[in-house]
Motif scaffolding. Sequence first.
Motif, PDB file in Angstrom:
ATOM      1  N   ASN A 131      -7.033  -9.701   2.678  1.00 46.46           N
ATOM      2  CA  ASN A 131      -5.699  -9.353   2.216  1.00 46.46           C
ATOM      3  C   ASN A 131      -5.686  -8.004   1.499  1.00 46.46           C
ATOM      4  OD1 ASN A 131      -3.627 -11.685   2.652  1.00 46.46           O
ATOM      5  ND2 ASN A 131      -5.529 -12.701   2.106  1.00 46.46           N
ATOM      6  N   TYR A 132      -6.758  -7.690   0.788  1.00 50.77           N
ATOM      7  CA  TYR A 132      -6.829  -6.406   0.111  1.00 50.77           C
ATOM      8  C   TYR A 132      -6.958  -5.262   1.109  1.00 50.77           C
ATOM      9  CZ  TYR A 132      -7.586  -9.158  -4.146  1.00 50.77           C
ATOM     10  OH  TYR A 132      -7.459 -10.036  -5.188  1.00 50.77           O
ATOM     11  N   ALA A 133      -7.696  -5.471   2.183  1.00 52.16           N
ATOM     12  CA  ALA A 133      -7.824  -4.440   3.214  1.00 52.16           C
ATOM     13  C   ALA A 133      -6.461  -4.122   3.821  1.00 52.16           C
ATOM     14  CB  ALA A 133      -8.787  -4.905   4.305  1.00 52.16           C
ATOM     15  N   VAL A 134      -5.671  -5.152   4.074  1.00 50.31           N
ATOM     16  CA  VAL A 134      -4.337  -4.960   4.645  1.00 50.31           C
ATOM     17  C   VAL A 134      -3.469  -4.143   3.700  1.00 50.31           C
ATOM     18  CG1 VAL A 134      -2.220  -6.142   5.345  1.00 50.31           C
ATOM     19  CG2 VAL A 134      -4.446  -7.053   6.034  1.00 50.31           C
ATOM     20  N   ALA A 135      -3.491  -4.473   2.421  1.00 52.60           N
ATOM     21  CA  ALA A 135      -2.666  -3.774   1.444  1.00 52.60           C
ATOM     22  C   ALA A 135      -3.078  -2.310   1.304  1.00 52.60           C
ATOM     23  CB  ALA A 135      -2.754  -4.474   0.090  1.00 52.60           C
ATOM     24  N   LEU A 136      -4.386  -2.065   1.278  1.00 54.05           N
ATOM     25  CA  LEU A 136      -4.873  -0.702   1.078  1.00 54.05           C
ATOM     26  C   LEU A 136      -4.698   0.173   2.317  1.00 54.05           C
ATOM     27  CD1 LEU A 136      -8.063  -1.653  -0.925  1.00 54.05           C
ATOM     28  CD2 LEU A 136      -6.113  -0.360  -1.794  1.00 54.05           C
ATOM     29  N   GLY A 137      -4.447  -0.443   3.467  1.00 50.21           N
ATOM     30  CA  GLY A 137      -4.208   0.326   4.680  1.00 50.21           C
ATOM     31  C   GLY A 137      -2.744   0.400   5.056  1.00 50.21           C
ATOM     32  N   SER A 138      -1.865   0.006   4.151  1.00 46.45           N
ATOM     33  CA  SER A 138      -0.438  -0.051   4.462  1.00 46.45           C
ATOM     34  C   SER A 138       0.271   1.265   4.181  1.00 46.45           C
ATOM     35  CB  SER A 138       0.235  -1.152   3.638  1.00 46.45           C
ATOM     36  OG  SER A 138       0.264  -0.796   2.262  1.00 46.45           O
ATOM     37  N   ALA A 139       1.469   1.396   4.725  1.00 47.65           N
ATOM     38  CA  ALA A 139       2.279   2.595   4.497  1.00 47.65           C
ATOM     39  C   ALA A 139       2.695   2.723   3.039  1.00 47.65           C
ATOM     40  CB  ALA A 139       3.516   2.557   5.401  1.00 47.65           C
ATOM     41  N   ASP A 140       2.694   1.624   2.296  1.00 45.70           N
ATOM     42  CA  ASP A 140       3.064   1.673   0.877  1.00 45.70           C
ATOM     43  C   ASP A 140       2.104   2.529   0.070  1.00 45.70           C
ATOM     44  OD1 ASP A 140       5.289   0.087   1.165  1.00 45.70           O
ATOM     45  OD2 ASP A 140       4.255  -1.784   0.637  1.00 45.70           O
ATOM     46  N   MET A 141       0.912   2.744   0.571  1.00 50.34           N
ATOM     47  CA  MET A 141      -0.046   3.574  -0.153  1.00 50.34           C
ATOM     48  C   MET A 141       0.407   5.029  -0.223  1.00 50.34           C
ATOM     49  SD  MET A 141      -2.625   1.855  -1.395  1.00 50.34           S
ATOM     50  CE  MET A 141      -3.980   3.019  -1.551  1.00 50.34           C
ATOM     51  N   PHE A 142       1.399   5.407   0.562  1.00 46.57           N
ATOM     52  CA  PHE A 142       1.893   6.785   0.552  1.00 46.57           C
ATOM     53  C   PHE A 142       3.052   6.976  -0.435  1.00 46.57           C
ATOM     54  CE2 PHE A 142      -0.651   6.542   4.222  1.00 46.57           C
ATOM     55  CZ  PHE A 142      -1.100   7.822   4.484  1.00 46.57           C
ATOM     56  N   ASN A 143       3.397   5.914  -1.148  1.00 47.57           N
ATOM     57  CA  ASN A 143       4.392   5.982  -2.207  1.00 47.57           C
ATOM     58  C   ASN A 143       3.663   5.802  -3.531  1.00 47.57           C
ATOM     59  OD1 ASN A 143       6.163   4.259  -4.203  1.00 47.57           O
ATOM     60  ND2 ASN A 143       7.610   5.389  -2.919  1.00 47.57           N
ATOM     61  N   ALA A 144       3.831   6.757  -4.453  1.00 55.24           N
ATOM     62  CA  ALA A 144       3.028   6.767  -5.679  1.00 55.24           C
ATOM     63  C   ALA A 144       3.168   5.474  -6.480  1.00 55.24           C
ATOM     64  CB  ALA A 144       3.411   7.962  -6.543  1.00 55.24           C
ATOM     65  N   ALA A 145       4.385   5.013  -6.703  1.00 54.84           N
ATOM     66  CA  ALA A 145       4.588   3.809  -7.510  1.00 54.84           C
ATOM     67  C   ALA A 145       4.003   2.582  -6.820  1.00 54.84           C
ATOM     68  CB  ALA A 145       6.076   3.609  -7.788  1.00 54.84           C
ATOM     69  N   ARG A 148       0.092   2.606  -6.919  1.00 55.83           N
ATOM     70  CA  ARG A 148      -0.485   2.201  -8.205  1.00 55.83           C
ATOM     71  C   ARG A 148      -0.418   0.688  -8.383  1.00 55.83           C
ATOM     72  NH1 ARG A 148       2.443   7.274 -11.238  1.00 55.83           N
ATOM     73  NH2 ARG A 148       1.028   8.871 -10.408  1.00 55.83           N
ATOM     74  N   GLY A 149       0.664   0.082  -7.908  1.00 53.92           N
ATOM     75  CA  GLY A 149       0.771  -1.365  -7.974  1.00 53.92           C
ATOM     76  C   GLY A 149      -0.274  -2.053  -7.114  1.00 53.92           C
ATOM     77  N   ALA A 158     -11.447  -2.484 -14.756  1.00 52.01           N
ATOM     78  CA  ALA A 158     -12.369  -1.489 -15.304  1.00 52.01           C
ATOM     79  C   ALA A 158     -12.406  -0.205 -14.485  1.00 52.01           C
ATOM     80  CB  ALA A 158     -13.777  -2.081 -15.396  1.00 52.01           C
ATOM     81  N   VAL A 159     -11.992  -0.247 -13.208  1.00 51.64           N
ATOM     82  CA  VAL A 159     -12.056   0.952 -12.366  1.00 51.64           C
ATOM     83  C   VAL A 159     -10.683   1.484 -11.987  1.00 51.64           C
ATOM     84  CG1 VAL A 159     -14.247   0.141 -11.406  1.00 51.64           C
ATOM     85  CG2 VAL A 159     -12.122  -0.280 -10.152  1.00 51.64           C
ATOM     86  N   VAL A 160      -9.625   0.779 -12.374  1.00 55.51           N
ATOM     87  CA  VAL A 160      -8.285   1.130 -11.890  1.00 55.51           C
ATOM     88  C   VAL A 160      -7.821   2.501 -12.364  1.00 55.51           C
ATOM     89  CG1 VAL A 160      -5.836   0.554 -12.098  1.00 55.51           C
ATOM     90  CG2 VAL A 160      -7.481  -1.206 -11.470  1.00 55.51           C
ATOM     91  N   ASP A 161      -7.972   2.805 -13.643  1.00 57.44           N
ATOM     92  CA  ASP A 161      -7.428   4.067 -14.168  1.00 57.44           C
ATOM     93  C   ASP A 161      -8.033   5.277 -13.456  1.00 57.44           C
ATOM     94  OD1 ASP A 161      -5.814   2.714 -15.905  1.00 57.44           O
ATOM     95  OD2 ASP A 161      -7.122   2.967 -17.657  1.00 57.44           O
TER      96      ASP A 161
END
Length: 291
Positions: A131-145, A148-149, A158-161
Amino acid sequence: MSVGNDHGYGSDSGSGRTDDGYSTIGGTRQTRTRFPDGEGGDGYGGSRRPARSSRSLIMVVGVVVLLIAAIAFANLGGGGDDGGASGGSGGSKAGAAPTAATGTKPVTGKNGTIASGFAHDEQGAQSAATNYAVALGSADMFNAAARRGILQATHDPAVVDRLQADMDKAYSASLFTNVGLNEDGSTPSGLTFVSRTVPVGTKVTKQTGDTATVEVWCTGLVGMAGQGSTKPVTETWFTITENLKWVGNDWKIESSNQAEGPTPVSGDNRASTADDIAGAVEQYGGFTYAR
């Protein structure tokens, strides 16, 4: 999602896709979809898919979209290099598991639009990575807000910032224009931007009580669909390796990397028209993946 041949989704060394091992946990079934043949010659429809050699530039662009996260992951350091290859004390290596569904019900929790509340076991780690792979490869990654979500929902706090800062730099105006978007990341009028990761299968290569390394074999769709598109939607194949950690009663990504393939021989299906692809992307939703 990286430029040129520098395509690790989470490379620890910054090397290209062909050098990285990147995993995410894959789906449980393999599907094949055929869109209807198009009418006329608009867009890129009505003709057979061009040979791989004739669309190398397009494939590079596709990789840029799907794998840009590697630019950020490369700077995380730490356990990405050996997470999937070494078997430290207390760990275990697992062989390939059948991709058939286990019958276990999918998770019911949501963190925004992303599944959450995965089981604290091998199957839960595979579902999380997929499920994380799907989210990280989605078009939503091209929108800043939205990006970040997604990062907050999928990664160890610990690694997000640091990851967000790196990603904000990676998703630049030049990247947007390279994939056909406007400089601000918006989609040109009359076109549909496509960026989807579709898991094919998963494999756990290492697991201890609170850590797991999961490889997800994926295919991806990327490009611009619609009348007049100069960057038609193409497919890519890659394997993502996610190093997961049990944090806050759920699996989260600690580091990850990616490798190209395995890539099957392209079939003889006719390429659909640009409008057919745009319509399919708008009409067909994604899935919550679970073993």
